[in-house]
Design a protein around this motif. Structure first.
Motif, PDB file in Angstrom:
ATOM      1  N   ILE A   1      39.987  -9.091  -5.638  1.00  0.00           N
ATOM      2  CA  ILE A   1      39.961  -9.346  -4.198  1.00  0.00           C
ATOM      3  C   ILE A   1      41.358  -9.778  -3.768  1.00  0.00           C
ATOM      4  O   ILE A   1      42.002 -10.591  -4.428  1.00  0.00           O
ATOM      5  CB  ILE A   1      38.956 -10.471  -3.843  1.00  0.00           C
ATOM      6  N   ILE A   2      41.807  -9.233  -2.660  1.00  0.00           N
ATOM      7  CA  ILE A   2      43.054  -9.668  -2.043  1.00  0.00           C
ATOM      8  C   ILE A   2      42.689 -10.092  -0.630  1.00  0.00           C
ATOM      9  O   ILE A   2      42.182  -9.291   0.157  1.00  0.00           O
ATOM     10  CB  ILE A   2      44.107  -8.546  -2.026  1.00  0.00           C
ATOM     11  N   GLY A   3      42.891 -11.384  -0.338  1.00  0.00           N
ATOM     12  CA  GLY A   3      42.506 -11.909   0.973  1.00  0.00           C
ATOM     13  C   GLY A   3      43.333 -13.115   1.356  1.00  0.00           C
ATOM     14  O   GLY A   3      44.100 -13.646   0.555  1.00  0.00           O
ATOM     15  N   GLN A   4      43.140 -13.541   2.600  1.00  0.00           N
ATOM     16  CA  GLN A   4      43.871 -14.703   3.108  1.00  0.00           C
ATOM     17  C   GLN A   4      43.032 -15.954   2.984  1.00  0.00           C
ATOM     18  O   GLN A   4      41.816 -15.915   3.178  1.00  0.00           O
ATOM     19  CB  GLN A   4      44.240 -14.501   4.571  1.00  0.00           C
ATOM     20  N   VAL A   5      43.702 -17.058   2.659  1.00  0.00           N
ATOM     21  CA  VAL A   5      43.009 -18.341   2.617  1.00  0.00           C
ATOM     22  C   VAL A   5      42.664 -18.757   4.045  1.00  0.00           C
ATOM     23  O   VAL A   5      43.288 -18.302   5.011  1.00  0.00           O
ATOM     24  CB  VAL A   5      43.820 -19.435   1.889  1.00  0.00           C
ATOM     25  N   GLU A   6      41.670 -19.612   4.188  1.00  0.00           N
ATOM     26  CA  GLU A   6      41.168 -19.977   5.511  1.00  0.00           C
ATOM     27  C   GLU A   6      41.941 -21.097   6.179  1.00  0.00           C
ATOM     28  O   GLU A   6      41.801 -21.295   7.384  1.00  0.00           O
ATOM     29  CB  GLU A   6      39.687 -20.341   5.419  1.00  0.00           C
ATOM     30  N   HIS A   7      42.725 -21.860   5.429  1.00  0.00           N
ATOM     31  CA  HIS A   7      43.475 -22.965   6.009  1.00  0.00           C
ATOM     32  C   HIS A   7      44.970 -22.754   5.785  1.00  0.00           C
ATOM     33  O   HIS A   7      45.392 -22.237   4.754  1.00  0.00           O
ATOM     34  CB  HIS A   7      43.032 -24.301   5.400  1.00  0.00           C
ATOM     35  N   ALA A   8      45.757 -23.178   6.764  1.00  0.00           N
ATOM     36  CA  ALA A   8      47.207 -23.001   6.698  1.00  0.00           C
ATOM     37  C   ALA A   8      47.819 -23.869   5.596  1.00  0.00           C
ATOM     38  O   ALA A   8      47.283 -24.917   5.240  1.00  0.00           O
ATOM     39  CB  ALA A   8      47.824 -23.361   8.050  1.00  0.00           C
ATOM     40  N   VAL A   9      48.937 -23.405   5.080  1.00  0.00           N
ATOM     41  CA  VAL A   9      49.678 -24.134   4.048  1.00  0.00           C
ATOM     42  C   VAL A   9      51.143 -24.186   4.444  1.00  0.00           C
ATOM     43  O   VAL A   9      51.590 -23.497   5.360  1.00  0.00           O
ATOM     44  CB  VAL A   9      49.522 -23.482   2.651  1.00  0.00           C
ATOM     45  N   ASP A  10      51.909 -25.005   3.727  1.00  0.00           N
ATOM     46  CA  ASP A  10      53.347 -25.095   3.959  1.00  0.00           C
ATOM     47  C   ASP A  10      54.041 -23.859   3.395  1.00  0.00           C
ATOM     48  O   ASP A  10      53.581 -23.254   2.420  1.00  0.00           O
ATOM     49  CB  ASP A  10      53.932 -26.343   3.281  1.00  0.00           C
ATOM     50  N   ARG A  11      55.168 -23.532   3.994  1.00  0.00           N
ATOM     51  CA  ARG A  11      55.932 -22.354   3.552  1.00  0.00           C
ATOM     52  C   ARG A  11      56.339 -22.478   2.082  1.00  0.00           C
ATOM     53  O   ARG A  11      56.332 -21.497   1.341  1.00  0.00           O
ATOM     54  CB  ARG A  11      57.175 -22.178   4.423  1.00  0.00           C
TER      55      ARG A  11
END
Length: 147
Positions: free
Chosen positions: A73-83
């Protein structure tokens, strides 16, 4: 109470209830991931989605991981993170929803809890709903001839 004020009180009551439901949704989503989330090792791909806001931008990294069944699976996490956390090929602990394997988040984010936003929403919703309900109840009592 005139009709426009009554309508405003009803709209405010709906907004207060909506804030409370939003808070409950955030808490229940986090609790569900804690309860049923499947922990796997994944990798940051280095890609991310950037969402611009007034206070800056939020980054949602793309991760790759394998489910229990072995599907990639390739997907985006649901919460933002630091650069700084979005380093290509960096191994991270993830939790994904076994009923919807596209729903994924960093295990550390889920373990940290729902955060302060649901508390703010719940407090705001309670305050707005209470004031609105008091205004509507006062009008209802006046219509029934009670003080």
């Amino acid at each position: 109470m005139t009709w426009p004020l009554r309508l405003a009180a009803m709209v405010a009551l709906a907004i207060g209830i909506g804030c409370g439901l939003g808070a409950w949704h955030i808490w229940s989503d986090n609790a569900r991931m804690v309860r049923v989330g499947v922990e796997v090792q994944g990798r940051m791909t280095g890609a991310y989605r950037e969402v611009q806001g007034r206070g800056g931008s939020s980054l949602y990294p793309t991760v790759s991981y394998r489910t229990r069944e072995g599907r990639l699976i390739i997907g985006q996490v649901e919460h933002a993170v630091d650069r700084a956390d979005i380093e290509s090929n960096r191994v991270v602990a993830l939790l994904y929803d076994p009923d919807d394997s596209q729903r994924v988040d960093l295990a550390a984010t889920v373990a940290a809890g729902a955060g302060v936003l649901p508390w703010l929403l719940a407090g705001l919703g309670l305050a707005v709903a209470e004031l609105s309900a008091m205004a509507l109840l006062r009008r209802w009592r006046a219509m029934r001839g009670r003080p």
